[in-house]
Design an enzyme around this catalytic site. Structure first.
Site, PDB file in Angstrom:
ATOM      1  CG  ASN A  58      -5.345  -0.142  20.954  1.00  0.00           C
ATOM      2  OD1 ASN A  58      -5.266   0.906  20.335  1.00  0.00           O
ATOM      3  ND2 ASN A  58      -6.497  -0.631  21.388  1.00  0.00           N
ATOM      4  NE  ARG A  59      -5.079   3.712  16.470  1.00  0.00           N
ATOM      5  CZ  ARG A  59      -6.105   2.859  16.397  1.00  0.00           C
ATOM      6  NH1 ARG A  59      -6.549   2.243  17.485  1.00  0.00           N
ATOM      7  NH2 ARG A  59      -6.701   2.628  15.242  1.00  0.00           N
TER       8      ARG A  59
ATOM      9  CG  ASP B 255     -10.928   1.761  16.812  1.00  0.00           C
ATOM     10  OD1 ASP B 255     -10.626   0.856  17.625  1.00  0.00           O
ATOM     11  OD2 ASP B 255     -10.214   2.051  15.828  1.00  0.00           O
TER      12      ASP B 255
ATOM     13  CG  HIS C 191      -7.835  -7.466  15.720  1.00  0.00           C
ATOM     14  ND1 HIS C 191      -8.985  -7.147  15.034  1.00  0.00           N
ATOM     15  CD2 HIS C 191      -7.263  -6.298  16.065  1.00  0.00           C
ATOM     16  CE1 HIS C 191      -9.096  -5.837  14.940  1.00  0.00           C
ATOM     17  NE2 HIS C 191      -8.059  -5.285  15.571  1.00  0.00           N
ATOM     18  CB  SER C 192     -11.876 -13.060  16.440  1.00  0.00           C
ATOM     19  OG  SER C 192     -10.963 -14.110  16.244  1.00  0.00           O
ATOM     20  CE1 TYR C 193     -12.809  -5.890  12.712  1.00  0.00           C
ATOM     21  CE2 TYR C 193     -11.140  -7.585  12.352  1.00  0.00           C
ATOM     22  CZ  TYR C 193     -11.504  -6.253  12.430  1.00  0.00           C
ATOM     23  OH  TYR C 193     -10.556  -5.280  12.211  1.00  0.00           O
TER      24      TYR C 193
ATOM     25  CD  GLU D 190      -9.159  -5.056  18.923  1.00  0.00           C
ATOM     26  OE1 GLU D 190      -7.960  -4.728  19.035  1.00  0.00           O
ATOM     27  OE2 GLU D 190      -9.991  -4.395  18.263  1.00  0.00           O
TER      28      GLU D 190
ATOM     29  CD  GLN E 238      -9.642  -0.131  21.224  1.00  0.00           C
ATOM     30  OE1 GLN E 238      -9.177   0.070  22.336  1.00  0.00           O
ATOM     31  NE2 GLN E 238      -9.720   0.821  20.306  1.00  0.00           N
TER      32      GLN E 238
ATOM     33  CG  HIS F 298      -2.986  -3.916  16.168  1.00  0.00           C
ATOM     34  ND1 HIS F 298      -3.385  -3.827  17.483  1.00  0.00           N
ATOM     35  CD2 HIS F 298      -4.121  -3.739  15.426  1.00  0.00           C
ATOM     36  CE1 HIS F 298      -4.685  -3.601  17.540  1.00  0.00           C
ATOM     37  NE2 HIS F 298      -5.149  -3.535  16.309  1.00  0.00           N
TER      38      HIS F 298
END
Length: 324
Positions: free
Chosen positions: A77-78, A231, A174-176, A289, A269, A103
Site C-alpha cells: 500500500n501507500r 480502493d 495482490h490476487s484479484y 489485500e 484493502q 507497494h
C-alpha cells in the site's frame, strides 16, 4: 512440479510451480512470488481459474502496474510523500506514484526473483534477502513466504522476516478474484467483519480518521454486492491476532463459488479493479489485500509496522474455497 515459465532480460530463468490438493490447483511463479492461477470447482463440479493472471511472463513484465497475484513488499500500500520517520531519521523512498510510494517502490518484491524450495508435500517456501537501502528502506531484511494447500484445499500464505536494523514491513498478496472464472465481478457479494474504515484524501492517503461504516456504502457487515469505486482499507474488528481469524466471505451467485479469507492482519484493502489493462476490463476482479493500514509509518496511532533486530515479523492469511 515445476517448469520453465520464461526468462528475464538478464538471463534469469523464471519457474512455475504447481500445487494440487483436494480438487484445488495453484500455480506460483518464482518471479514476484506471483500466484498465476487458482483452479477450483463450482457447485456442479466444473473447474475454473478464479484469479486474474497472464498466460506468459511477458504479460507480467509489460503490465506490472496491477500487481496481478504478486507478493507485495517491503511495504504494501501507500506511504505518504514517499518518506517516513523512524528513530529520529527520515527515510526517502521511491515516489513511484507521485508524490507517494506504493507497494514497495519502483522495484518492490513483486518485481524480484525469489528462491523457491518445496515445503512439505503440498507447499513451497519462497525466500530472498532485501539489502539495506533497497528502494530506500533501512535494514537488511531476510524474508520468506510459504505457500501451502491445506487438506481441504485452502491456500495458506505464511510470511516471516527478520532485520539487522530497525525498519518497517507490511506484506500482502495482490490476487484479484473472479469466482465466476471470467467476465465482470461486480455482482459478487462480499461480507466483511469491519465496523470502520480509513477514509482517504485525493492521493488515497488515509486522513487518520477511523470512520464508522454504519448505513453507508462501506458497510459490508451483512453482505452486499461489491460494485465499483473501492480502493479503501477496512479496519477489521478482530484487530491483530496470533492465528488467522475469518474476516471476509466473497460469493459468486452464478457459479456458487465461495471464498473465505482468514488472517492475522488488522486491515483489509478492498480494491474493485477499476483500472486494469487488456485483456482484462475494469471490474473483472476483486482484490482483498490483508495488511496493516496504509501509511502506518507516518501514523503512530495506527497499529505499528516497525520491525527491530531480534524480532520476527509473522503474518498469515488463508484463502479457503467452497461452493453452495
Amino acid at each position: 512440479m515445476n517448469e520453465l515459465f520464461g526468462t528475464l532480460s538478464d538471463g534469469t530463468p523464471v519457474h512455475r510451480w504447481t500445487l494440487e490438493r483436494s480438487g484445488v490447483r495453484v500455480r506460483v511463479l518464482s518471479y514476484g512470488g506471483i500466484v498465476q492461477s487458482v483452479e477450483v470447482p463450482d457447485r456442479d463440479g466444473r473447474t475454473a481459474d478464479v484469479v486474474l493472471g497472464f498466460a506468459d511472463l511477458d504479460g507480467y513484465l509489460t503490465h506490472p502496474g496491477p500487481y496481478l497475484g504478486a507478493l507485495v513488499g517491503r511495504f504494501a500500500n501507500r506511504i505518504a510523500g514517499g518518506r517516513f520517520p523512524l528513530d529520529g531519521v527520515t527515510y526517502a523512498l521511491a515516489p513511484n506514484t507521485p508524490p507517494n510510494s506504493l507497494h514497495g517502490g519502483e522495484r518492490g518484491f513483486d518485481k524480484r526473483g525469489w528462491d523457491v524450495a518445496p515445503a512439505g508435500e503440498h507447499g513451497l517456501r519462497l525466500s530472498r534477502v532485501s539489502p539495506h537501502g533497497e528502494e530506500g528502506f533501512p535494514g537488511r531484511l531476510e524474508v520468506a513466504a510459504t505457500y501451502s494447500l491445506d487438506a481441504g484445499g485452502a491456500l495458506r500464505i505464511a510470511y516471516e522476516a527478520t532485520t539487522d536494523a530497525p525498519t518497517v514491513v507490511n506484506l500482502t498478496n495482490h490476487s484479484y478474484f473472479n469466482l465466476a472464472g471470467s467476465g465482470h465481478a461486480g455482482g459478487h457479494e462480499l461480507r466483511l467483519a469491519a465496523s470502520r474504515y480509513t477514509p482517504v484524501d485525493a492521493d488515497l492517503i488515509p486522513t487518520g480518521v477511523l470512520e464508522d461504516v454504519t448505513g453507508g456504502r462501506f458497510d459490508f457487515r451483512a453482505g452486499r454486492k461489491t460494485g465499483a469505486g473501492y480502493d479503501h482499507n477496512f479496519v477489521l474488528d478482530k484487530g491483530v491476532t496470533d492465528t488467522p481469524v475469518e474476516v471476509a466471505e466473497l460469493h459468486d451467485p452464478s457459479s456458487g463459488r465461495v471464498l473465505t479469507v482468514s488472517t492475522t492482519e488488522p486491515g483489509l484493502q478492498l480494491y474493485t479493479a477499476d483500472h486494469l489493462p487488456e485483456p482484462f476490463a475494469p471490474g473483472d476482479g476483486v482484490a482483498l489485500e490483508t495488511q496493516h493500514f496504509p501509511d502506518s509509518p507516518n501514523r503512530p496511532e495506527f497499529p505499528s509496522t516497525v520491525l527491530r533486530p531480534g524480532e520476527v515479523f509473522r503474518s498469515e492469511t488463508v484463502y479457503a474455497f467452497s461452493a453452495r
